[in-house]
Design an enzyme around this catalytic site. Structure first.
Site, PDB file in Angstrom:
ATOM      1  N   ASP A  41      -7.403  19.322 -14.125  1.00  0.00           N
ATOM      2  CA  ASP A  41      -7.754  17.961 -14.526  1.00  0.00           C
ATOM      3  C   ASP A  41      -7.409  17.859 -16.016  1.00  0.00           C
ATOM      4  O   ASP A  41      -8.079  18.450 -16.864  1.00  0.00           O
ATOM      5  CB  ASP A  41      -9.253  17.726 -14.264  1.00  0.00           C
ATOM      6  CG  ASP A  41      -9.706  16.318 -14.655  1.00  0.00           C
ATOM      7  OD1 ASP A  41      -9.043  15.682 -15.500  1.00  0.00           O
ATOM      8  OD2 ASP A  41     -10.740  15.876 -14.122  1.00  0.00           O
ATOM      9  N   ARG A  94       0.850  -1.195   0.000  1.00  0.00           N
ATOM     10  CA  ARG A  94       0.000   0.000   0.000  1.00  0.00           C
ATOM     11  C   ARG A  94       0.887   1.247   0.000  1.00  0.00           C
ATOM     12  O   ARG A  94       0.625   2.226  -0.679  1.00  0.00           O
ATOM     13  CB  ARG A  94      -0.947  -0.001   1.222  1.00  0.00           C
ATOM     14  CG  ARG A  94      -1.627   1.342   1.453  1.00  0.00           C
ATOM     15  CD  ARG A  94      -2.918   1.258   2.265  1.00  0.00           C
ATOM     16  NE  ARG A  94      -2.830   0.396   3.429  1.00  0.00           N
ATOM     17  CZ  ARG A  94      -2.162   0.664   4.555  1.00  0.00           C
ATOM     18  NH1 ARG A  94      -1.490   1.795   4.678  1.00  0.00           N
ATOM     19  NH2 ARG A  94      -2.153  -0.191   5.554  1.00  0.00           N
ATOM     20  N   TYR A 119     -16.708  17.612 -14.686  1.00  0.00           N
ATOM     21  CA  TYR A 119     -17.051  16.183 -14.739  1.00  0.00           C
ATOM     22  C   TYR A 119     -18.089  15.887 -13.640  1.00  0.00           C
ATOM     23  O   TYR A 119     -17.923  16.329 -12.493  1.00  0.00           O
ATOM     24  CB  TYR A 119     -15.774  15.364 -14.521  1.00  0.00           C
ATOM     25  CG  TYR A 119     -16.031  13.884 -14.405  1.00  0.00           C
ATOM     26  CD1 TYR A 119     -16.495  13.156 -15.496  1.00  0.00           C
ATOM     27  CD2 TYR A 119     -15.809  13.208 -13.208  1.00  0.00           C
ATOM     28  CE1 TYR A 119     -16.745  11.803 -15.388  1.00  0.00           C
ATOM     29  CE2 TYR A 119     -16.044  11.851 -13.102  1.00  0.00           C
ATOM     30  CZ  TYR A 119     -16.519  11.159 -14.192  1.00  0.00           C
ATOM     31  OH  TYR A 119     -16.764   9.813 -14.080  1.00  0.00           O
TER      32      TYR A 119
HETATM   33  C1  LIG Z   1     -13.501   9.912 -15.882  1.00  0.00           C
HETATM   34  C2  LIG Z   1     -13.100  11.244 -15.375  1.00  0.00           C
HETATM   35  C3  LIG Z   1     -12.796  11.432 -14.021  1.00  0.00           C
HETATM   36  C4  LIG Z   1     -12.958  10.328 -12.988  1.00  0.00           C
HETATM   37  O1  LIG Z   1     -12.058   9.290 -13.197  1.00  0.00           O
HETATM   38  P1  LIG Z   1     -12.354   7.725 -12.846  1.00  0.00           P
HETATM   39  O2  LIG Z   1     -11.110   7.056 -13.294  1.00  0.00           O
HETATM   40  O3  LIG Z   1     -13.582   7.348 -13.611  1.00  0.00           O
HETATM   41  O4  LIG Z   1     -12.569   7.633 -11.381  1.00  0.00           O
HETATM   42  C5  LIG Z   1     -12.365  12.688 -13.621  1.00  0.00           C
HETATM   43  N1  LIG Z   1     -12.252  13.698 -14.506  1.00  0.00           N
HETATM   44  C6  LIG Z   1     -12.551  13.557 -15.809  1.00  0.00           C
HETATM   45  C7  LIG Z   1     -12.407  14.713 -16.733  1.00  0.00           C
HETATM   46  C8  LIG Z   1     -12.989  12.329 -16.288  1.00  0.00           C
HETATM   47  O5  LIG Z   1     -13.310  12.192 -17.580  1.00  0.00           O
END
Ligand SMILES: *Cc1c(COP(=O)(O)O)cnc(C)c1O
Length: 380
Positions: free
Chosen positions: A175, A50, A103
């Site tokens: 992001d 972990r 998102y």
């Molecule tokens: C899919 C997505 C997430 C979340 O990611 P997961 O791997 O599904 O938990 C966050 N931000 C964006 C822009 C995404 O497309």
């Protein structure tokens, strides 16, 4: 050594052929614990998986290299990375600014979970740095953006938004799931931390769920690492391996995704059943100038607003044959979805609600002519 190119890093950073066996690829170290040479005598820094696993460590070093960052941390999903980052940076009473088309899962976590711990948020359009600045409060600790956003593909000027956040003493989170580090590297533009759902383009083959955080900020990384170990939402070694396998071909895939998307955009713009095409590469698209400045190309995601409203949008989704009706994005295969009823259903009735005539396409790397023919027959 001079700085290497993107693909050289994507293919090599974090791993040299194993000195013992010559293994060219990092093995899947399926070991939860590691032998110690005497108490505290860890070999190569590993004690318990972990806390750290050799396969994961290669992924983390590679992620840091391709995002032009120093520290990378892997998570079991993009949402696990989001959760860790929010907890590493916010305390009860703090405030953050999020995009008005974030998102859906990010919005749900902040709105439904973090709100219970006294964290408040405001929404602002990422395309408008002045509106983001106006949404900042004395207790704002984070400005959270996606660019391009999911699903409206709005583009935020990362450098301008970093200035806005920093002027208020807040950190800028980007992001970077939609663009990937091949198309843009937010840390080089002033962002404090980059977040990925590696489930999407980085993994690239729709066969693994994962997340990552990359930063140059040593204290922030140490806070993230504490939660990565302390809360434990880590990727397993097979997941880390699959993600690494995807990253090696990221550049060639992103070029092909972008080539195919550009052809499809030209087709859709001229189609009478499509009212609006949302694509960062189109002149006149919200944030196109910023996209042209900060992105190498415009990527593989397209959203459209279908003439005839919700039913016409649902019909379009139902009729494609190569474009598979499914959530998620960024894989080699083309996908189609209706955000209002699928990925973004959790935003219904909120400030982030998406239009019901909206259809999102994740353009894969199949032959462009086949994709055009498929969309053509589905809209007929
Ligand atoms: C899919 C997505 C997430 C979340 O990611 P997961 O791997 O599904 O938990 C966050 N931000 C964006 C822009 C995404 O497309």
């Amino acid at each position: 050594m001079t700085d290497q190119g993107f693909s050289t890093k994507a293919i090599h950073a974090g791993w040299d052929p194993d000195p013992q066996t010559g293994a060219v690829n990092v093995p899947i170290f399926a070991s939860s614990t590691f032998a110690q040479d005497g108490v505290g005598g860890m070999r190569d820094g590993f004690e318990y998986a972990r806390t750290g696993n050799p396969t994961r460590r290669v992924l983390e070093a590679n992620m840091a290299a391709i995002e032009a960052g120093v520290y990378g941390r892997g998570f079991s999903s993009g949402m696990a990375a989001t959760d860790a980052l929010l907890r590493a940076t916010l305390r009860p009473g703090d405030h953050l600014v999020i995009p008005n088309d974030a998102y859906g899962g990010t919005f749900r976590l902040i709105d439904k979970v973090f709100s219970q711990w006294g964290i408040t948020y405001s929404v602002a359009p990422v395309v408008d740095p002045e509106a983001v600045a106006a949404a900042i409060k004395p207790n704002t600790k984070l400005v959270w953006i996606e660019t391009p956003t999911n699903p409206l593909l709005n583009v935020g000027d990362i450098a301008a938004l970093a200035d806005v956040a920093h002027a208020a003493g807040a950190k800028l989170v980007v992001d970077n799931t939609f663009a990937t580090p091949y198309l843009q590297q937010p840390l080089t533009l002033g962002a404090d931390v980059v977040l990925h759902s590696t489930t999407k383009y980085l993994g690239g083959h729709s066969d693994v769920v994962g997340g990552a955080l990359v930063t140059n900020d040593e204290q922030l990384d140490s806070d993230i690492a504490f939660l990565q170990n302390g809360a434990g939402a880590v990727p397993g070694p097979f997941d880390a391996y699959l993600t690494m396998r995807g990253i090696k071909t990221l550049a060639v895939r992103m070029d092909r995704h972008s080539d195919n998307a550009e052809k499809l955009v030209d087709f859709l713009v001229a189609h009478p059943k499509i009212n609006t095409v949302l694509y960062p590469g189109l002149a006149g698209h919200p944030g196109h100038e910023a996209a042209a400045k900060q992105m190498k190309r415009f990527g593989g995601m397209i959203s459209v607003r279908v003439a005839g409203g919700k039913q016409a949008a649902l019909d379009f989704c139902a009729k494609t044959k190569i474009f598979t009706l499914a959530e998620s994005l960024g894989g080699i295969e083309s996908l189609i979805e209706h955000p209002g009823a699928m990925t973004h259903a959790s935003t219904a009735g909120s400030l982030l609600e998406v239009p019901d005539d909206l259809v999102r396409l994740s353009v894969g790397i199949e032959d462009a002519d086949d994709l055009l023919a498929d969309v053509d027959q589905a809209l007929a």
